[in-house]
Design a protein around this motif. Structure first.
Motif, PDB file in Angstrom:
ATOM      1  N   GLU A   3      -1.718  -7.801   4.223  1.00 53.65           N
ATOM      2  CA  GLU A   3      -2.345  -7.607   2.603  1.00 53.65           C
ATOM      3  C   GLU A   3      -3.538  -8.690   2.674  1.00 53.65           C
ATOM      4  O   GLU A   3      -3.870  -9.516   3.621  1.00 53.65           O
ATOM      5  CB  GLU A   3      -1.198  -8.385   1.573  1.00 53.65           C
ATOM      6  CG  GLU A   3      -0.078  -7.693   1.348  1.00 53.65           C
ATOM      7  CD  GLU A   3       0.763  -7.570   2.420  1.00 53.65           C
ATOM      8  OE1 GLU A   3       1.999  -6.919   2.501  1.00 53.65           O
ATOM      9  OE2 GLU A   3       0.855  -8.425   3.705  1.00 53.65           O
ATOM     10  N   ARG A   4      -4.521  -8.712   1.425  1.00 52.07           N
ATOM     11  CA  ARG A   4      -5.683  -9.636   1.546  1.00 52.07           C
ATOM     12  C   ARG A   4      -4.969 -10.943   1.406  1.00 52.07           C
ATOM     13  O   ARG A   4      -3.854 -11.440   0.948  1.00 52.07           O
ATOM     14  CB  ARG A   4      -6.301  -9.154   0.207  1.00 52.07           C
ATOM     15  CG  ARG A   4      -6.691  -7.757  -0.127  1.00 52.07           C
ATOM     16  CD  ARG A   4      -7.823  -7.798  -1.238  1.00 52.07           C
ATOM     17  NE  ARG A   4      -7.801  -6.214  -1.454  1.00 52.07           N
ATOM     18  CZ  ARG A   4      -8.714  -5.853  -2.164  1.00 52.07           C
ATOM     19  NH1 ARG A   4      -9.512  -6.554  -2.938  1.00 52.07           N
ATOM     20  NH2 ARG A   4      -9.140  -4.619  -2.448  1.00 52.07           N
TER      21      ARG A   4
ATOM     22  N   GLU B 153     -13.168  -9.950  -0.061  1.00 49.08           N
ATOM     23  CA  GLU B 153     -11.990  -8.968   0.024  1.00 49.08           C
ATOM     24  C   GLU B 153     -10.821  -9.833  -0.317  1.00 49.08           C
ATOM     25  O   GLU B 153      -9.595  -9.340  -0.530  1.00 49.08           O
ATOM     26  CB  GLU B 153     -11.904  -8.508   1.491  1.00 49.08           C
ATOM     27  CG  GLU B 153     -12.757  -7.506   2.077  1.00 49.08           C
ATOM     28  CD  GLU B 153     -12.701  -6.389   1.205  1.00 49.08           C
ATOM     29  OE1 GLU B 153     -11.560  -5.940   1.068  1.00 49.08           O
ATOM     30  OE2 GLU B 153     -13.687  -5.518   0.925  1.00 49.08           O
TER      31      GLU B 153
ATOM     32  N   GLN C 194      -1.659  -4.661  -1.859  1.00 48.45           N
ATOM     33  CA  GLN C 194      -2.085  -3.407  -1.003  1.00 48.45           C
ATOM     34  C   GLN C 194      -1.696  -3.911   0.597  1.00 48.45           C
ATOM     35  O   GLN C 194      -2.351  -4.794   0.880  1.00 48.45           O
ATOM     36  CB  GLN C 194      -3.223  -3.058  -1.257  1.00 48.45           C
ATOM     37  CG  GLN C 194      -3.494  -1.986  -0.425  1.00 48.45           C
ATOM     38  CD  GLN C 194      -2.559  -0.957  -1.013  1.00 48.45           C
ATOM     39  OE1 GLN C 194      -2.402  -0.213  -1.850  1.00 48.45           O
ATOM     40  NE2 GLN C 194      -1.793  -0.090   0.096  1.00 48.45           N
TER      41      GLN C 194
ATOM     42  N   LYS D 256      -1.395  -2.850   4.437  1.00 52.06           N
ATOM     43  CA  LYS D 256      -2.019  -1.862   5.493  1.00 52.06           C
ATOM     44  C   LYS D 256      -0.892  -1.393   6.494  1.00 52.06           C
ATOM     45  O   LYS D 256      -0.994  -0.403   7.281  1.00 52.06           O
ATOM     46  CB  LYS D 256      -2.858  -2.826   6.373  1.00 52.06           C
ATOM     47  CG  LYS D 256      -4.005  -3.180   5.710  1.00 52.06           C
ATOM     48  CD  LYS D 256      -4.997  -4.007   6.242  1.00 52.06           C
ATOM     49  CE  LYS D 256      -6.249  -4.303   5.789  1.00 52.06           C
ATOM     50  NZ  LYS D 256      -7.287  -5.324   6.478  1.00 52.06           N
TER      51      LYS D 256
ATOM     52  N   LEU E  11      -0.391  -4.647  -7.368  1.00 49.92           N
ATOM     53  CA  LEU E  11      -1.959  -4.207  -7.115  1.00 49.92           C
ATOM     54  C   LEU E  11      -2.391  -3.595  -6.077  1.00 49.92           C
ATOM     55  O   LEU E  11      -2.421  -4.073  -4.747  1.00 49.92           O
ATOM     56  CB  LEU E  11      -2.814  -5.732  -6.949  1.00 49.92           C
ATOM     57  CG  LEU E  11      -2.406  -6.940  -8.084  1.00 49.92           C
ATOM     58  CD1 LEU E  11      -3.130  -8.386  -7.578  1.00 49.92           C
ATOM     59  CD2 LEU E  11      -2.979  -6.431  -9.310  1.00 49.92           C
TER      60      LEU E  11
ATOM     61  N   ASP F 124      -4.499  -0.770  -4.208  1.00 52.76           N
ATOM     62  CA  ASP F 124      -5.722  -0.170  -4.086  1.00 52.76           C
ATOM     63  C   ASP F 124      -5.767   1.303  -4.116  1.00 52.76           C
ATOM     64  O   ASP F 124      -4.742   2.061  -3.585  1.00 52.76           O
ATOM     65  CB  ASP F 124      -6.464  -0.603  -2.744  1.00 52.76           C
ATOM     66  CG  ASP F 124      -6.727  -2.159  -2.595  1.00 52.76           C
ATOM     67  OD1 ASP F 124      -6.522  -2.810  -3.773  1.00 52.76           O
ATOM     68  OD2 ASP F 124      -6.750  -2.678  -1.495  1.00 52.76           O
ATOM     69  N   ALA F 125      -6.864   1.745  -4.613  1.00 52.91           N
ATOM     70  CA  ALA F 125      -6.834   3.430  -4.347  1.00 52.91           C
ATOM     71  C   ALA F 125      -7.069   3.912  -3.469  1.00 52.91           C
ATOM     72  O   ALA F 125      -7.935   3.389  -2.362  1.00 52.91           O
ATOM     73  CB  ALA F 125      -8.116   3.662  -5.452  1.00 52.91           C
TER      74      ALA F 125
ATOM     75  N   GLY G 225      -5.000   3.512  -0.948  1.00 52.34           N
ATOM     76  CA  GLY G 225      -4.184   2.834   0.043  1.00 52.34           C
ATOM     77  C   GLY G 225      -2.834   3.497   0.227  1.00 52.34           C
ATOM     78  O   GLY G 225      -2.271   4.108  -0.450  1.00 52.34           O
TER      79      GLY G 225
ATOM     80  N   THR H 110     -13.485   1.990  -8.492  1.00 50.88           N
ATOM     81  CA  THR H 110     -12.637   2.771  -7.555  1.00 50.88           C
ATOM     82  C   THR H 110     -11.096   2.687  -7.938  1.00 50.88           C
ATOM     83  O   THR H 110     -10.545   2.339  -7.211  1.00 50.88           O
ATOM     84  CB  THR H 110     -12.822   2.272  -6.016  1.00 50.88           C
ATOM     85  OG1 THR H 110     -12.273   0.939  -5.832  1.00 50.88           O
ATOM     86  CG2 THR H 110     -14.182   2.317  -5.887  1.00 50.88           C
ATOM     87  N   ALA H 111     -10.952   3.109  -9.325  1.00 51.81           N
ATOM     88  CA  ALA H 111      -9.528   3.171  -9.730  1.00 51.81           C
ATOM     89  C   ALA H 111      -9.082   4.472  -9.896  1.00 51.81           C
ATOM     90  O   ALA H 111      -9.783   5.577  -9.669  1.00 51.81           O
ATOM     91  CB  ALA H 111      -9.545   2.777 -11.289  1.00 51.81           C
TER      92      ALA H 111
END
Length: 320
Positions: free
Chosen positions: A176-177, A185, A223, A225, A249, A251-252, A254, A311-312
């Motif tokens: 994740e971020r 990011e 989000q 990975k 949360l 990501d589009a 993802g 980017t939703a």
């Protein structure tokens, strides 16, 4: 003879009417002047006695936001504000004007000024470092406020109004971020904002089977990975089934968390949302969407202002 008398009488009558007109006009001007002075005097007296604040600006610079007023209504006790300002009347007056907004919304807001040069011990005891710094006290607790602004003061009051700590748990361990990073990011700004509201951040490692503590207010899912396993999801499932709050949360485009989507009854739809009028409205790209109105829902009913989405994607929802 009669005509002459008639003409003389007519001239006398006209002269009399003209004189009356002038007199009436003079009296009207006197009456207007007296009325104007009386109204001006009354307004001056009222302004001195009642200090009515007329806010005619479109942005409401003389009033508090609805969120701040609601916060003050939930704080029944006395609020004490000490402003550490030396012999600087301009800064003191700016402080008075700001605090008057709070005093109009709360009848027990007390403001006092302290000169740091004359009271260095008190200044040091309260940890004051800068000219104009405020020390806000409520219910036996206090906070220092560095900037003279409504967001800074109201956030401090919100933290003081909470008698207990509010915890936010964040799952991580699948790429994740970063929560505390400074890059574009990362979620460093998001984390700092939560802390400015008095919330404590607890990071939970995915996959260790650790149960979510009962004092957690909300669990944040970022989000990932790498995919979650069924065992990874078990503590989160127990939390949701037990009525816990979740902020997801995603990501589009993802990697979805299928088990989470299933229990919430949502399905991410393919593609991105676009605004066809974006270029006409000066937006940089069609994927940049600004939303200033929401449906009737417990999540968004108190959401102020507007939201910007880049980017939703959309979610299909059905009751699970």
């Amino acid at each position: 003879m009669r005509n002459t008398d008639h003409e003389n009488g007519h001239r006398q009558s006209s002269a009399t009417n003209l004189a009356r007109t002038r007199v009436f006009g003079y009296l009207n001007r006197i009456a207007f002047t007296v009325s104007f002075l009386a109204i001006a005097t009354a307004l001056a007296v009222l302004s001195v006695r009642h200090q009515v604040a007329m806010d005619w600006t479109t942005s409401g610079h003389n009033t508090l936001s609805a969120a701040s007023i609601t916060l003050l209504q939930s704080m029944p006790e006395r609020i004490r504000v000490r402003a550490f300002i030396s012999d600087n009347e301009q800064l003191r007056e700016a402080t008075r004007q700001m605090l008057r907004r709070y005093q109009r919304a709360h009848q027990h807001v007390a403001l006092e000024f302290i000169d740091p040069l004359r009271e260095p011990r008190e200044t040091e005891r309260l940890g004051v470092r800068n000219e104009g710094e405020l020390v806000v006290e409520y219910a036996g607790r206090r906070e220092n406020v560095q900037a003279l602004s409504e967001p800074q003061i109201s956030n401090a009051l919100a933290r003081l109004a909470r008698s207990d700590k509010r915890w936010v748990a964040v799952f991580n361990g699948r790429g994740e971020r970063e929560l505390l990073g400074t890059s574009g990011e990362s979620l460093g700004q998001f984390t700092r904002h939560l802390r400015s509201l008095g919330m404590q951040i607890q990071q939970l490692a995915i996959g260790n089977g650790q149960a979510i503590a009962a004092n957690v207010s909300v669990v944040v899912i970022l989000q990932a990975k790498r995919a979650w396993s069924e065992e990874d999801f078990r503590p989160l499932k127990e939390w949701i089934v037990g009525g816990g709050n979740v902020l997801w949360l995603a990501d589009a485009g993802g990697m979805p968390i299928d088990a989470l989507a299933a229990i919430l009854g949502v399905t991410p739809e393919p593609g991105l949302l676009v605004d066809p009028s974006s270029r006409l409205n000066g937006k940089p790209t069609p994927e940049f969407i600004v939303e200033n109105g929401y449906g009737s829902h417990v999540v968004t009913k108190d959401l102020p202002g507007f939201s910007a989405f880049l980017t939703a994607t959309s979610l299909a929802w059905e009751s699970p």
